[in-house]
Design a protein around this motif. Structure first.
Motif, short mmCIF file in Angstrom:
data_model
loop_
_atom_site.label_atom_id
_atom_site.label_comp_id
_atom_site.label_asym_id
_atom_site.label_seq_id
_atom_site.Cartn_x
_atom_site.Cartn_y
_atom_site.Cartn_z
N ALA A 19 0.92 -1.14 0.00
CA ALA A 19 -0.06 -0.10 0.01
C ALA A 19 0.98 1.17 0.10
O ALA A 19 2.00 1.17 0.37
CB ALA A 19 -0.82 -0.12 1.15
N ASN A 20 0.23 2.36 -0.39
CA ASN A 20 1.16 3.57 -0.50
C ASN A 20 0.51 4.43 0.48
O ASN A 20 0.99 5.70 0.74
CB ASN A 20 1.09 4.24 -1.88
N GLU A 21 -0.63 4.13 1.26
CA GLU A 21 -1.33 4.99 2.23
C GLU A 21 -1.03 4.31 3.42
O GLU A 21 -1.58 3.14 3.62
CB GLU A 21 -2.58 5.40 1.73
N TYR A 22 -0.92 5.09 4.55
CA TYR A 22 -0.63 4.42 5.81
C TYR A 22 -1.45 5.49 6.93
O TYR A 22 -1.55 6.63 6.67
CB TYR A 22 0.66 4.51 6.25
N SER A 23 -1.65 4.93 8.10
CA SER A 23 -2.28 5.73 9.09
C SER A 23 -1.85 4.73 10.51
O SER A 23 -1.90 3.82 10.54
CB SER A 23 -3.85 5.92 8.92
N VAL A 24 -1.87 5.62 11.55
CA VAL A 24 -1.59 5.20 12.81
C VAL A 24 -2.61 6.06 13.84
O VAL A 24 -2.81 7.40 13.64
CB VAL A 24 -0.15 5.62 13.23
N VAL A 25 -3.12 5.39 14.66
CA VAL A 25 -4.16 6.00 15.81
C VAL A 25 -3.31 6.29 17.06
O VAL A 25 -2.93 5.16 17.49
CB VAL A 25 -5.41 5.31 15.92
N ASP A 26 -3.31 7.70 17.56
CA ASP A 26 -2.83 7.95 18.87
C ASP A 26 -4.17 8.15 19.83
O ASP A 26 -4.49 9.15 19.77
CB ASP A 26 -2.02 8.99 18.76
#
Length: 105
Positions: A69-76
């Motif tokens: 994938a070229n899109e990433y996310s992290v939840v804080d």
């Protein structure tokens, strides 16, 4: 969308093309989003966080494996009420690192 250059590149490696690094409040949690056009030389992404805008005070809060994938996310989830600064640290196959940011919501 914001475009950021590398804050530091210890090696002569080509910077990873990061199209955007965004920090937003979603559903009561802070979410860090980023996208890249080429992950071929990346071994790992790490999201750094600090209450100061000085990257020297930042600590890693998440490590993200590189995928197709070229899109990433992290939840804080712990940052809903606090103001934090976030950086994206990109580890390269040649041993180099690149730090992008800071960004805050």
């Amino acid at each position: 969308l914001n475009t950021f250059g590398a804050a530091s590149i210890p090696s002569a490696a080509t910077p990873t093309p990061i199209f955007h690094l965004d920090v937003v409040l979603l559903d009561g949690s802070t979410t860090i989003f980023w996208a890249t056009s080429d992950n071929s030389t990346v071994t790992e992404f790490r999201v750094l966080r600090s209450s100061s805008s000085d990257v020297a005070t930042a600590r890693a809060m998440a490590s993200v494996a590189v995928t197709q994938a070229n899109e990433y996310s992290v939840v804080d989830q712990s940052a809903a009420q606090e103001k934090y600064f976030y950086w994206l640290e990109v580890s390269k196959a040649d041993g180099g690192k690149e730090v992008i940011g800071p960004e805050t919501r």
